[in-house]
Design a protein around this motif. Structure first.
Motif, mmCIF file in Angstrom:
data_model
loop_
_atom_site.group_PDB
_atom_site.id
_atom_site.type_symbol
_atom_site.label_atom_id
_atom_site.label_comp_id
_atom_site.label_asym_id
_atom_site.label_seq_id
_atom_site.Cartn_x
_atom_site.Cartn_y
_atom_site.Cartn_z
ATOM 1 N N ASP A 112 -96.247 -42.515 -71.088
ATOM 2 C CA ASP A 112 -95.873 -42.966 -72.187
ATOM 3 C C ASP A 112 -94.963 -41.686 -73.404
ATOM 4 N N GLU A 113 -95.584 -40.273 -72.385
ATOM 5 C CA GLU A 113 -94.232 -39.453 -73.705
ATOM 6 C C GLU A 113 -92.915 -38.909 -73.458
ATOM 7 N N ASP A 114 -92.669 -39.995 -72.388
ATOM 8 C CA ASP A 114 -91.218 -39.530 -71.607
ATOM 9 C C ASP A 114 -91.317 -38.454 -70.552
ATOM 10 N N THR A 115 -92.704 -37.401 -70.236
ATOM 11 C CA THR A 115 -93.039 -36.274 -69.832
ATOM 12 C C THR A 115 -93.813 -36.131 -69.242
ATOM 13 N N THR A 116 -93.622 -35.072 -68.539
ATOM 14 C CA THR A 116 -95.033 -35.121 -67.181
ATOM 15 C C THR A 116 -96.265 -34.072 -68.443
ATOM 16 N N ALA A 117 -96.867 -33.689 -67.473
ATOM 17 C CA ALA A 117 -98.201 -32.659 -67.750
ATOM 18 C C ALA A 117 -97.400 -31.132 -67.075
ATOM 19 N N ALA A 118 -97.063 -30.730 -66.715
ATOM 20 C CA ALA A 118 -96.257 -29.722 -65.901
ATOM 21 C C ALA A 118 -94.726 -29.429 -66.718
ATOM 22 N N SER A 119 -94.217 -31.258 -67.036
ATOM 23 C CA SER A 119 -93.622 -30.298 -68.506
ATOM 24 C C SER A 119 -94.022 -29.949 -69.456
ATOM 25 N N TYR A 120 -95.058 -30.921 -70.037
ATOM 26 C CA TYR A 120 -95.101 -30.439 -71.192
ATOM 27 C C TYR A 120 -95.792 -28.535 -71.438
ATOM 28 N N ILE A 121 -96.196 -28.404 -70.434
ATOM 29 C CA ILE A 121 -96.818 -27.229 -70.529
ATOM 30 C C ILE A 121 -95.873 -26.108 -70.042
ATOM 31 N N ARG A 122 -94.469 -26.336 -69.452
ATOM 32 C CA ARG A 122 -93.626 -26.028 -69.554
ATOM 33 C C ARG A 122 -92.628 -25.531 -70.563
ATOM 34 N N GLU A 123 -92.502 -26.694 -71.281
ATOM 35 C CA GLU A 123 -91.910 -26.937 -72.041
ATOM 36 C C GLU A 123 -91.747 -25.658 -73.169
ATOM 37 N N LEU A 124 -93.570 -26.209 -73.193
ATOM 38 C CA LEU A 124 -94.482 -25.062 -74.623
ATOM 39 C C LEU A 124 -94.264 -24.237 -74.352
ATOM 40 N N ARG A 125 -95.027 -23.460 -73.109
ATOM 41 C CA ARG A 125 -94.394 -22.516 -72.985
ATOM 42 C C ARG A 125 -93.311 -21.264 -73.229
ATOM 43 N N LEU A 126 -91.569 -21.921 -72.364
ATOM 44 C CA LEU A 126 -90.184 -21.277 -73.010
ATOM 45 C C LEU A 126 -89.792 -21.734 -74.728
ATOM 46 N N THR A 127 -90.189 -22.586 -75.773
ATOM 47 C CA THR A 127 -89.970 -22.506 -76.665
ATOM 48 C C THR A 127 -91.702 -21.253 -77.523
ATOM 49 N N ARG A 128 -92.630 -21.009 -77.189
ATOM 50 C CA ARG A 128 -93.304 -19.596 -77.351
ATOM 51 C C ARG A 128 -92.774 -18.669 -77.152
ATOM 52 N N CYS A 129 -91.919 -18.498 -75.726
ATOM 53 C CA CYS A 129 -91.120 -18.065 -75.542
ATOM 54 C C CYS A 129 -89.694 -17.133 -75.914
ATOM 55 N N ARG A 130 -89.484 -18.540 -76.492
ATOM 56 C CA ARG A 130 -87.699 -18.176 -76.766
ATOM 57 C C ARG A 130 -88.044 -17.830 -78.284
ATOM 58 N N ARG A 131 -88.994 -18.491 -78.952
ATOM 59 C CA ARG A 131 -89.648 -18.115 -80.542
ATOM 60 C C ARG A 131 -89.829 -16.435 -80.826
ATOM 61 N N ASP A 132 -90.664 -15.723 -79.569
ATOM 62 C CA ASP A 132 -91.032 -14.383 -80.131
ATOM 63 C C ASP A 132 -89.611 -13.391 -79.763
ATOM 64 N N LEU A 133 -88.761 -14.051 -78.583
ATOM 65 C CA LEU A 133 -87.663 -13.167 -77.906
ATOM 66 C C LEU A 133 -86.779 -13.160 -79.479
ATOM 67 N N SER A 134 -86.851 -13.863 -80.327
ATOM 68 C CA SER A 134 -85.951 -14.075 -81.415
ATOM 69 C C SER A 134 -86.270 -13.512 -83.082
ATOM 70 N N ASP A 135 -88.199 -12.986 -82.461
ATOM 71 C CA ASP A 135 -88.831 -12.212 -83.513
ATOM 72 C C ASP A 135 -88.121 -10.861 -83.857
ATOM 73 N N PRO A 136 -87.502 -10.198 -84.855
ATOM 74 C CA PRO A 136 -87.060 -8.775 -85.042
ATOM 75 C C PRO A 136 -89.007 -8.048 -84.904
ATOM 76 N N ALA A 137 -89.681 -8.350 -85.000
ATOM 77 C CA ALA A 137 -90.112 -7.476 -85.551
ATOM 78 C C ALA A 137 -91.227 -7.311 -83.972
ATOM 79 N N LEU A 138 -91.361 -8.384 -82.284
ATOM 80 C CA LEU A 138 -91.608 -7.829 -81.191
ATOM 81 C C LEU A 138 -90.498 -6.993 -80.925
ATOM 82 N N ARG A 139 -88.972 -6.354 -81.251
ATOM 83 C CA ARG A 139 -88.142 -5.810 -80.509
ATOM 84 C C ARG A 139 -88.193 -4.997 -79.278
ATOM 85 N N ASN A 140 -89.330 -4.311 -79.598
ATOM 86 C CA ASN A 140 -89.613 -3.688 -78.737
ATOM 87 C C ASN A 140 -90.316 -3.945 -77.354
#
Length: 344
Positions: A259-287
Motif C-alpha cells: 500500500d506504500e507503492d514501494t518494496t522493502a528493498a526499495s525503501y532501504i535503498r532509497e533511504l540510504r541514497l538520500t542520506r548519501c546524497r545529503r552527506d555528499l552535499s555537506d561542505p563539512a564532510l568535504r574531506n
C-alpha cells in the motif's frame, strides 16, 4: 512548523504563578483539582499540539497531586482517554481501585470520564520539576472494545520495549521538535500516534485481536520503518533481516509495503541514497572520501554504489559532490550532450 500553544508561568511574579496554572487547568477539557507544596512559586511550562485524531501536551512542573472528581466530570465530560508518559520524576495513578507507581519511561492509562487521582513528584534534588507527555484520545477515536478498557485503568505500561518504546520515542520527538514538521503533517502524525497507542493498549488486553487489522498493519509498518532508520548503516540490512527481526515472513513483509507503492528493498535503498546524497552535499564532510560516506550508509561496494547512485540521480557521486545539482552545471551538461549528438 507544527502550531504549538505554550504556557509559561514564569512570566508572572512567583506568588501569581500557581493561580495562572489553576486557571489553565480549569480551562482544559477535563479540569482537575490541583494541590502542590510549591504553590508559593509554581514555575511551570506546558506545550500543546493538536494532531487531529489526538492532542498532545508536554508538561514541566513542580511536584503536584491532581484529582478529577465526579462533580468535575458532571460539569465537563469530553469523553477522553488519557495516556500519560512520565519522562522525569515518579508518577502515581489511581482509578477504579487500581493504584500504580509510574517510573520515568513508563505509561499510565485512564479514562477522564471516570474519577481518578494522579500525582507527580520530582526525584532529582538538583531539579525541582517533574515532566510528562500526555496523549488525549477521544473515546470514539480508539478502535478498541470500551467494555474491556477498564482492565488497563490506573496501571503501568512499559515505554522501553516493543511498541511502547516506539510510541515513547514518537511522542518525545514530536513534542520536543515540532519545528521539524510542517503544519500539514499534523493529521498524519496524529494517525501514526493513534495507531501506535492502539496497538500498545491492545497488546495489554486479553487478546491482541481486539486491535483492528488495518491498525495493526500500519503500526507494524511504522515499527519496520523505524528499525530501518536505526540500522540503515548496516550493510547486511535486507528484507530477510527485517522480516526475521519482526517475526514475520518475507512474503508478509512485502505485503506490508504494497500500500506504500514501494518494496522493502526499495525503501532501504532509497533511504540510504538520500542520506548519501545529503552527506555528499555537506561542505563539512568535504574531506571525507566518497566511499567512506557510502559505506557509512550501507554501501560497502564502490562500484555498486556508483551504479545505483547514477541510476537514481543521473550523475556519479563525485559529480554530485562537485556541484552536479547546481542548475548551471546541469544546463551546461545538457548543452554538451546536445552538441555531442549534433556532432555525430
Amino acid at each position: 512548523m507544527l502550531p504549538k500553544d505554550t504556557i509559561d508561568t514564569t512570566i508572572l511574579p512567583p506568588r501569581e504563578r500557581f493561580g495562572m496554572w489553576l486557571d489553565l487547568v480549569a480551562r482544559t477539557s477535563a479540569p482537575m483539582r490541583i494541590q502542590s507544596a510549591h504553590a508559593d512559586d509554581f514555575a511551570a511550562r506546558a506545550g500543546f499540539l493538536d494532531l487531529g485524531p489526538i492532542q498532545l501536551a508536554n508538561y514541566h512542573y513542580p511536584s503536584l497531586d491532581a484529582t478529577r472528581t465526579a462533580k468535575l466530570i458532571r460539569q465537563s465530560d469530553p469523553e477522553l482517554y488519557v495516556l500519560a508518559l512520565t519522562t522525569g520524576g515518579v508518577g502515581t495513578s489511581s482509578q477504579d481501585g487500581r493504584c500504580s507507581e509510574i517510573r520515568s519511561g513508563e505509561f499510565t492509562f485512564y479514562d477522564a470520564s471516570r474519577p481518578h487521582n494522579v500525582g507527580h513528584q520530582a526525584t532529582d534534588p538538583e531539579r525541582v520539576q517533574a515532566t510528562s507527555i500526555i496523549t488525549m484520545i477521544p473515546h470514539a477515536a480508539l478502535p478498541l472494545p470500551p467494555q474491556r478498557m477498564a482492565t488497563l485503568y490506573g496501571g503501568r505500561l512499559s515505554g522501553s520495549e516493543g511498541v511502547g518504546a516506539l510510541l515513547a520515542q514518537f511522542l518525545t520527538q514530536v513534542t520536543g521538535h515540532p519545528e521539524q514538521y510542517h503544519a500539514a503533517d499534523a493529521s498524519r502524525l496524529g494517525s501514526v500516534g493513534l495507531d501506535l497507542a492502539t496497538t500498545m493498549l491492545g497488546r495489554h488486553l486479553v487478546a491482541e485481536d481486539a486491535v483492528p487489522t488495518e491498525v495493526r498493519r500500519r503500526a507494524l509498518l511504522t515499527q519496520v520503518q523505524a528499525y530501518v532508520h536505526r540500522h540503515l548503516g548496516e550493510a547486511t540490512l535486507s528484507p530477510q533481516v527485517l522480516a526475521d527481526a519482526h517475526h514475520i515472513s518475507v512474503r508478509s513483509l512485502h505485503r506490508l509495503f504494497e500500500d506504500e507503492d514501494t518494496t522493502a528493498a526499495s525503501y532501504i535503498r532509497e533511504l540510504r541514497l538520500t542520506r548519501c546524497r545529503r552527506d555528499l552535499s555537506d561542505p563539512a564532510l568535504r574531506n571525507q572520501p566518497v566511499q567512506a560516506i557510502a559505506a557509512r550508509w550501507g554501501f560497502p561496494d564502490k562500484a555498486h554504489f556508483s551504479r545505483v547512485f547514477r541510476a537514481a540521480y543521473g550523475m556519479s557521486p563525485q559529480e554530485h559532490r562537485d556541484g552536479g545539482s547546481d542548475p548551471t552545471r546541469i544546463v551546461n551538461r545538457a548543452a554538451s550532450m546536445v552538441n555531442s549528438l549534433g556532432a555525430d
